[in-house]
Each structure stands twice: as structure tokens, then as C-alpha cells.
Design a protein around this motif. Structure first.
Motif, PDB file in Angstrom:
ATOM      1  N   CYS A 230     -11.569   0.642 -21.931  1.00 60.90           N
ATOM      2  CA  CYS A 230     -12.881   1.069 -22.396  1.00 60.90           C
ATOM      3  C   CYS A 230     -13.584   1.706 -21.200  1.00 60.90           C
ATOM      4  CB  CYS A 230     -13.648  -0.136 -22.923  1.00 60.90           C
ATOM      5  SG  CYS A 230     -15.314   0.229 -23.450  1.00 60.90           S
ATOM      6  N   ASP A 231     -13.723   3.027 -21.211  1.00 58.66           N
ATOM      7  CA  ASP A 231     -14.207   3.771 -20.053  1.00 58.66           C
ATOM      8  C   ASP A 231     -15.550   4.431 -20.327  1.00 58.66           C
ATOM      9  OD1 ASP A 231     -11.647   3.169 -19.224  1.00 58.66           O
ATOM     10  OD2 ASP A 231     -11.301   5.124 -18.294  1.00 58.66           O
ATOM     11  N   ALA A 232     -16.320   4.605 -19.250  1.00 60.45           N
ATOM     12  CA  ALA A 232     -17.539   5.410 -19.293  1.00 60.45           C
ATOM     13  C   ALA A 232     -17.604   6.218 -18.010  1.00 60.45           C
ATOM     14  CB  ALA A 232     -18.774   4.535 -19.422  1.00 60.45           C
ATOM     15  N   ASP A 233     -17.883   7.522 -18.117  1.00 60.35           N
ATOM     16  CA  ASP A 233     -17.878   8.411 -16.963  1.00 60.35           C
ATOM     17  C   ASP A 233     -19.013   9.426 -17.049  1.00 60.35           C
ATOM     18  OD1 ASP A 233     -14.834   8.218 -15.563  1.00 60.35           O
ATOM     19  OD2 ASP A 233     -14.929   7.643 -17.669  1.00 60.35           O
ATOM     20  N   THR A 234     -19.470   9.845 -15.882  1.00 55.56           N
ATOM     21  CA  THR A 234     -20.407  10.964 -15.767  1.00 55.56           C
ATOM     22  C   THR A 234     -19.746  12.042 -14.932  1.00 55.56           C
ATOM     23  OG1 THR A 234     -22.340   9.512 -15.886  1.00 55.56           O
ATOM     24  CG2 THR A 234     -22.678  11.700 -14.962  1.00 55.56           C
ATOM     25  N   VAL A 235     -19.626  13.236 -15.493  1.00 57.38           N
ATOM     26  CA  VAL A 235     -18.963  14.354 -14.820  1.00 57.38           C
ATOM     27  C   VAL A 235     -19.982  15.454 -14.565  1.00 57.38           C
ATOM     28  CG1 VAL A 235     -17.071  16.021 -14.937  1.00 57.38           C
ATOM     29  CG2 VAL A 235     -16.836  13.807 -16.064  1.00 57.38           C
ATOM     30  N   GLY A 236     -20.039  15.951 -13.340  1.00 59.91           N
ATOM     31  CA  GLY A 236     -20.870  17.110 -13.052  1.00 59.91           C
ATOM     32  C   GLY A 236     -22.062  16.848 -12.168  1.00 59.91           C
ATOM     33  N   THR A 237     -22.161  15.658 -11.557  1.00 58.25           N
ATOM     34  CA  THR A 237     -23.257  15.407 -10.630  1.00 58.25           C
ATOM     35  C   THR A 237     -22.753  14.610  -9.442  1.00 58.25           C
ATOM     36  OG1 THR A 237     -25.430  14.373 -10.312  1.00 58.25           O
ATOM     37  CG2 THR A 237     -23.961  13.336 -11.902  1.00 58.25           C
ATOM     38  N   ALA A 238     -23.240  14.994  -8.245  1.00 61.70           N
ATOM     39  CA  ALA A 238     -22.880  14.287  -7.020  1.00 61.70           C
ATOM     40  C   ALA A 238     -23.925  13.229  -6.665  1.00 61.70           C
ATOM     41  CB  ALA A 238     -22.744  15.285  -5.872  1.00 61.70           C
ATOM     42  N   SER A 239     -24.966  13.084  -7.480  1.00 63.03           N
ATOM     43  CA  SER A 239     -26.044  12.143  -7.184  1.00 63.03           C
ATOM     44  C   SER A 239     -25.549  10.702  -7.213  1.00 63.03           C
ATOM     45  CB  SER A 239     -27.177  12.311  -8.207  1.00 63.03           C
ATOM     46  OG  SER A 239     -28.132  11.280  -8.077  1.00 63.03           O
ATOM     47  N   MET A 240     -25.943   9.943  -6.197  1.00 65.77           N
ATOM     48  CA  MET A 240     -25.604   8.525  -6.169  1.00 65.77           C
ATOM     49  C   MET A 240     -26.292   7.764  -7.303  1.00 65.77           C
ATOM     50  SD  MET A 240     -23.372   7.824  -3.854  1.00 65.77           S
ATOM     51  CE  MET A 240     -22.624   9.406  -4.311  1.00 65.77           C
ATOM     52  N   ALA A 241     -27.290   8.392  -7.930  1.00 68.46           N
ATOM     53  CA  ALA A 241     -27.937   7.759  -9.080  1.00 68.46           C
ATOM     54  C   ALA A 241     -26.940   7.565 -10.216  1.00 68.46           C
ATOM     55  CB  ALA A 241     -29.116   8.607  -9.551  1.00 68.46           C
ATOM     56  N   ALA A 242     -25.959   8.464 -10.333  1.00 70.25           N
ATOM     57  CA  ALA A 242     -24.938   8.331 -11.376  1.00 70.25           C
ATOM     58  C   ALA A 242     -24.078   7.100 -11.122  1.00 70.25           C
ATOM     59  CB  ALA A 242     -24.072   9.585 -11.438  1.00 70.25           C
ATOM     60  N   ASP A 243     -23.701   6.871  -9.865  1.00 64.35           N
ATOM     61  CA  ASP A 243     -22.892   5.700  -9.523  1.00 64.35           C
ATOM     62  C   ASP A 243     -23.688   4.418  -9.707  1.00 64.35           C
ATOM     63  OD1 ASP A 243     -20.324   6.940  -7.957  1.00 64.35           O
ATOM     64  OD2 ASP A 243     -22.128   8.112  -7.561  1.00 64.35           O
ATOM     65  N   ALA A 244     -24.963   4.439  -9.278  1.00 60.68           N
ATOM     66  CA  ALA A 244     -25.808   3.262  -9.448  1.00 60.68           C
ATOM     67  C   ALA A 244     -25.985   2.943 -10.930  1.00 60.68           C
ATOM     68  CB  ALA A 244     -27.164   3.493  -8.787  1.00 60.68           C
ATOM     69  N   GLU A 245     -26.135   3.982 -11.740  1.00 55.54           N
ATOM     70  CA  GLU A 245     -26.316   3.788 -13.175  1.00 55.54           C
ATOM     71  C   GLU A 245     -25.076   3.162 -13.805  1.00 55.54           C
ATOM     72  OE1 GLU A 245     -28.188   6.582 -16.513  1.00 55.54           O
ATOM     73  OE2 GLU A 245     -26.199   7.261 -15.886  1.00 55.54           O
ATOM     74  N   ILE A 246     -23.889   3.614 -13.402  1.00 50.66           N
ATOM     75  CA  ILE A 246     -22.649   3.037 -13.932  1.00 50.66           C
ATOM     76  C   ILE A 246     -22.588   1.546 -13.615  1.00 50.66           C
ATOM     77  CG2 ILE A 246     -20.146   2.976 -13.641  1.00 50.66           C
ATOM     78  CD1 ILE A 246     -20.800   5.313 -15.287  1.00 50.66           C
ATOM     79  N   CYS A 247     -22.950   1.175 -12.391  1.00 52.45           N
ATOM     80  CA  CYS A 247     -22.923  -0.242 -11.997  1.00 52.45           C
ATOM     81  C   CYS A 247     -23.938  -1.057 -12.789  1.00 52.45           C
ATOM     82  CB  CYS A 247     -23.179  -0.373 -10.502  1.00 52.45           C
ATOM     83  SG  CYS A 247     -21.854   0.286  -9.471  1.00 52.45           S
ATOM     84  N   ALA A 248     -25.133  -0.510 -12.978  1.00 60.48           N
ATOM     85  CA  ALA A 248     -26.152  -1.198 -13.770  1.00 60.48           C
ATOM     86  C   ALA A 248     -25.682  -1.366 -15.208  1.00 60.48           C
ATOM     87  CB  ALA A 248     -27.464  -0.416 -13.716  1.00 60.48           C
ATOM     88  N   MET A 249     -25.076  -0.322 -15.754  1.00 59.70           N
ATOM     89  CA  MET A 249     -24.592  -0.375 -17.128  1.00 59.70           C
ATOM     90  C   MET A 249     -23.473  -1.402 -17.261  1.00 59.70           C
ATOM     91  SD  MET A 249     -23.445   2.803 -19.564  1.00 59.70           S
ATOM     92  CE  MET A 249     -21.942   3.209 -18.652  1.00 59.70           C
ATOM     93  N   LEU A 250     -22.614  -1.506 -16.250  1.00 59.50           N
ATOM     94  CA  LEU A 250     -21.550  -2.504 -16.273  1.00 59.50           C
ATOM     95  C   LEU A 250     -22.136  -3.912 -16.276  1.00 59.50           C
ATOM     96  CD1 LEU A 250     -18.584  -3.270 -16.153  1.00 59.50           C
ATOM     97  CD2 LEU A 250     -18.624  -2.855 -13.683  1.00 59.50           C
ATOM     98  N   SER A 251     -23.159  -4.130 -15.460  1.00 58.92           N
ATOM     99  CA  SER A 251     -23.841  -5.430 -15.433  1.00 58.92           C
ATOM    100  C   SER A 251     -24.439  -5.754 -16.797  1.00 58.92           C
ATOM    101  CB  SER A 251     -24.938  -5.416 -14.362  1.00 58.92           C
ATOM    102  OG  SER A 251     -25.718  -6.583 -14.409  1.00 58.92           O
TER     103      SER A 251
END
Length: 501
Positions: A139-160
Motif C-alpha cells: 500500500c503505497d503513497a507518493d508525491t512526484v514533482g517537488t523537491a520540497s522537504m514539506a512533501a517528505d514531512a507530509e508523508i511521515c505525518a500521514m504515516l503516523s
């Protein structure tokens, strides 16, 4: 004259490394995936269902064995016996490589950044073992097309949020984050990475990465041995090490032991370790940014923390990496206590789409191991081991099947799962045995006598089983589990029993 040989019957068994899933397992997984999809949808991610088959070329160099295109994956060649053999095709190995192909193919029609989630089976042609299958769900979720660390932080928050949504309470999990740039910086300081020649020392770095990734299993002493000459395991087998000097190994071990009581202290220590490496400093800065964004959203160290020991094994990660670990204890097959361990992981992979487009396309994402998460929920008692089966309408007179079908239709229209017994109705006991095997909560009985009097018998099978287990004969008489009600009140009585179950 010799008798012709009979064609042998096929064996009724699943192929090695595969398994079948039955009612409750399938239902529980579907319910869990629905809950996960709800969180992803809330975060603004769109669903994607891509092909289960990709070209081996599209899957790329990240397969286990690049020299043999059918090793590590289930692959075949189109028209392989023909004059002009076609492409090598393979069942998808993960969900990330197919996303890279989808984005490259449809990027002009997709929003940028593109946020997607996907759920489904993947296949790996690897040696199976206990709990390790060749087909499993991701079960995957990805954001493609941005280098912003906000995308990585958002993935971690969403995982939590996802873990809490499906029933893993705060305190029973931790999302740990690191950055591959930091590790590369440490490698550079240790002298096993030359930025001007990335292929130099590649073999040694591979051993170092695998050693760090085994920290939970080997401990610090075992990892240190693999950084040096190597180690002998309990069976006597010897694994060659990376051959680092003591000074080089000290640098790497210092990185693994850099975690401090607070995120800020850990970041400060990492800056010290990567002094002299611009790549390393950039990685620590990205960690610092992520920590700040997460903190602003209320995701503190009790949910998400910086941990330099997180490496992640895949070669395509280029920046932040993260892993969700369940921290509660379970008993293993030998009755020993151990932590449940990791159920999800991911990171940033800015070079994967570039293989198709020639242009760097930043991307980050996470993958949840569905079967492991489901096992964790069962271990915590968050998923019922059995789901109630259907209400069974028994057949006392096969010539009155229309009456029984009318009953079951009435139940279904009220949203109750129900079925008419369709086996041989001659033996009524077999009908109740069938209802028991189906985990049915209620059986409905209407023989000729009940039909004439306008009533039905409703048997509470759940209560009946409980009484049979615990009650005395006197209690059994005082607590009947079978009720006679007017036919018009059948639905109401069934609803009452189900509501009280």
C-alpha cells in the motif's frame, strides 16, 4: 499390448511461496485498506491502479540480479521462440518503479506535483520462508514533482496518522527518519566515498549499508565486525566485511550512535560528524527542516524522531528515508519476547523518473507492508479473529423454497447478510452444522406447522454456543436461545439478536 498411461491428476496444492486467503482474512484486509485509503484521501492523494505487468526495461536496474532479466522477478519474453522475440515482461516487483513509468508516460496530463496512492499485490521470485511469500500486498503513497522537504514531512505525518487510524495507538509505534545524504557525508569523511568518482569503493559501501541495516539483529558489535574483516555467525558461516580501518569504522559507528535525547541535539551531533562534506551538511539541513515542519504540525518525538540508524536497503533512495516501527512486544514461534518491528518504509528517490525522461524529477513516497500491519493489528486484538457469518434460513420443505427466498430477501433488503441453505435439506442437523461452520449468528426455521400457525423459530446460535459452554442445566432452561415469533416480526427479532451480539 501395453496399456496406455493415464494422465496423472494435477496436485491440488498452492505453488511454493504462495498461499490462499479465505473469507475473514480477505474481509479484514479490505477493511484495513479502506481505513488507510481514507487517510490518504484526506491528505489530498488520488487513487491509481496501474498494470500488474511491466517491461523488465521499465522496472530497471533495481532488481536483485541485473545480469539475468528473469531473476528476482517472474518474467517471460513475448514470442520468445519466434523469429523476432519481443520484450521481456515481468510481474511488478514493487509499486514505485511502475509509478515512475506512469508519471513519465502521462506527465503532460497529470497535475504537478502528482500525489497518488495505490494498493495491490506485488510478486518477487525469491526464496520463500516462514512468513515470507512470493506474492504479497503493498500500500503505497507518493508525491512526484517537488523537491520540497514539506512533501517528505507530509508523508511521515500521514504515516503516523494512518497507523493511529487503523488501531495502533500512540506509544506503540515510532516513525524514524534519516537522510541518505547524511550517510554519504559520513562515508565521504570516512574515506569510502569519492564524490568525483561515485563508483569507487562501491563494493565497500554496499557492505557498510547492509551492515547498518542489520543493526537490530546483529547489535553494535556485529555491525562493527562487518565494517572490519567480517564476522562468523552462530552456525559457523563467515561473512566478509568491508575491510575498513579502525579509524574509518569509528567514524561510521559514531554516525550510528549519533542519536541524542532531543532532535536538536541529534542534528548538532550529525553536523559534527559530516564536517567537511557539503553533501552531508545538506542532508542534515534537510532533516532539520523536516523536524521543524513536523513539530509545527504537532508531530513530536513521541510519534516521529530522527534516528541515524535508519538506512533502508534499496539503492534508489537519494535523500530522506523513513521507517515505521511497532514498539510493542509479541511472542515469536519459540515463545520468546521480541518487538514486532517495521511495518512501513520509504524515502526520496529523485533519480527514478529520470531514467525515462532524461530530466531529474524529484519524488518521495512510502510503502506499507499490508500483511505485516494486519498481523500487528491481530496481535493487538484490534481485528476480530472471526467475522459473523450470514443468517441462515433453513429449508424444512423443499417445495416451499419460494417462502424461504422471500425471507432471505427481506433480511437482505434490511442490510442483513443472509442466505438460504442450498445443500441437501433431508438432514436438519447437517443444516445447523453448516450454519456453525459459517459462523452464522442466527438460524431461521419454518416447518409446515410453523407455516400453518404463521410463526417462525429463530435460533440465536451465538448465545446458544455460550450457554452450552458455561451454563448449568437449570441456567440453560432459564436462558432460552430459540424464540418463536410471528412471521411478521421475524426481521425485528433478528435485528434485536444481532444488535445484542
Amino acid at each position: 499390448m501395453a496399456k496406455p498411461k493415464k494422465t496423472p491428476r494435477p496436485k491440488a496444492e498452492t505453488p511454493k511461496g504462495f498461499r490462499d486467503y479465505f473469507g475473514t482474512e480477505v474481509t479484514q484486509r479490505a477493511e484495513m485498506l479502506q481505513a488507510i485509503a481514507g487517510v490518504y484521501h484526506r491528505y489530498g492523494f488520488d487513487a491509481l491502479e496501474s498494470s500488474a505487468v511491466e517491461t523488465v526495461e521499465a522496472l530497471g536496474k533495481f532488481l536483485p540480479d541485473v545480469d539475468r532479466p528473469n531473476a528476482g522477478v517472474f518474467a517471460w519474453q513475448e514470442d520468445g521462440e519466434g523469429e523476432k522475440p519481443g520484450d521481456w515482461l515481468a510481474l511488478r516487483y514493487d509499486m514505485t518503479a511502475p509509478l515512475a513509468r506512469v508519471y513519465a508516460q502521462h506527465r503532460n496530463d497529470l497535475p504537478n506535483p502528482y500525489r497518488r496512492y495505490t494498493m495491490g499485490p506485488v510478486w518477487r521470485n525469491e526464496k520463500p520462508g516462514p512468513g515470507r511469500f512470493r506474492q504479497f500486498y503493498q500500500c503505497d503513497a507518493d508525491t512526484v514533482g517537488t523537491a520540497s522537504m514539506a512533501a517528505d514531512a507530509e508523508i511521515c505525518a500521514m504515516l503516523s496518522d494512518t497507523l493511529e487510524e487503523v488501531g495502533i495507538p500512540r506509544g506503540d509505534y515510532i516513525v524514524r527518519i534519516n537522510n541518505r545524504k547524511v550517510l554519504n557525508g559520513v562515508m565521504e569523511v570516512a574515506g569510502v566515498l569519492d564524490p568525483s568518482d561515485p563508483d569507487k569503493f562501491a563494493h565497500e559501501r554496499g557492505i557498510v549499508l547492509r551492515a547498518i541495516d542489520k543493526l537490530d539483529r546483529l547489535g553494535m558489535e556485529g555491525v562493527r565486525a562487518l565494517l572490519g574483516e567480517g564476522r562468523k555467525d552462530d552456525s559457523g558461516d563467515f561473512t566478509d566485511g568491508a575491510g575498513l580501518t579502525d579509524a574509518q569504522a569509528d567514524t561510521v559507528m559514531g554516525f550510528m550512535q549519533a542519536k541524542r535525547d532531543t532532535g536538536a541535539a541529534t542534528v548538532a551531533r550529525l553536523y559534527e560528524l559530516v564536517e567537511g562534506s557539503e553533501t552531508g551538511k545538506a542532508g542534515v539541513g534537510e532533516l532539520e527542516t523536516m523536524a521543524s515542519l513536523l513539530d509545527a504540525g504537532g508531530y513530536h518525538a513521541d510519534r516521529i524522531e530522527i534516528d541515524p540508524s535508519v538506512v533502508r536497503g534499496l539503492g534508489y533512495y537519494t535523500g530522506p528515508v523513513y521507517e515505521a516501527e511497532l514498539t510493542f512486544e509479541i511472542l515469536d514461534e519459540k515463545g520468546r519476547k521480541r518487538n514486532f518491528g517495521s511495518v512501513a518504509g520509504g524515502g526520496r528517490y529523485d533519480d527514478l523518473v529520470k531514467r525515462f525522461t532524461g530530466q531529474e524529477v524529484p519524488a518521495t513516497g512510502v510503502s506499507i507492508g499490508v500483511d505485516r500491519l494486519l498481523a500487528a493489528l491481530q496481535a493487538k486484538g484490534r481485528m476480530q479473529s472471526t467475522n459473523p457469518g450470514p443468517v441462515v434460513v433453513t429449508v424444512m420443505d423443499r417445495d416451499r423454497m419460494a417462502d424461504y427466498q422471500a425471507m432471505v430477501a427481506e433480511l437482505r433488503q434490511a442490510g442483513i447478510r443472509a442466505e438460504v441453505y442450498l445443500g441437501n435439506p433431508k438432514n436438519f442437523g447437517n443444516q445447523l452444522k453448516y450454519a456453525d461452520k459459517r459462523a452464522s449468528p442466527v438460524a431461521i426455521i419454518e416447518g409446515g406447522d410453523e407455516k400453518e400457525r404463521g410463526v417462525v423459530q429463530i435460533k440465536d446460535l451465538i448465545l446458544g454456543a455460550k450457554i452450552a459452554e458455561t451454563a448449568t442445566h437449570e441456567e440453560w432452561k432459564d436462558r432460552p436461545s430459540q424464540f418463536e415469533v410471528p412471521r411478521a416480526q421475524m426481521l425485528a427479532k433478528v435485528q434485536e439478536i444481532l444488535n445484542n451480539a
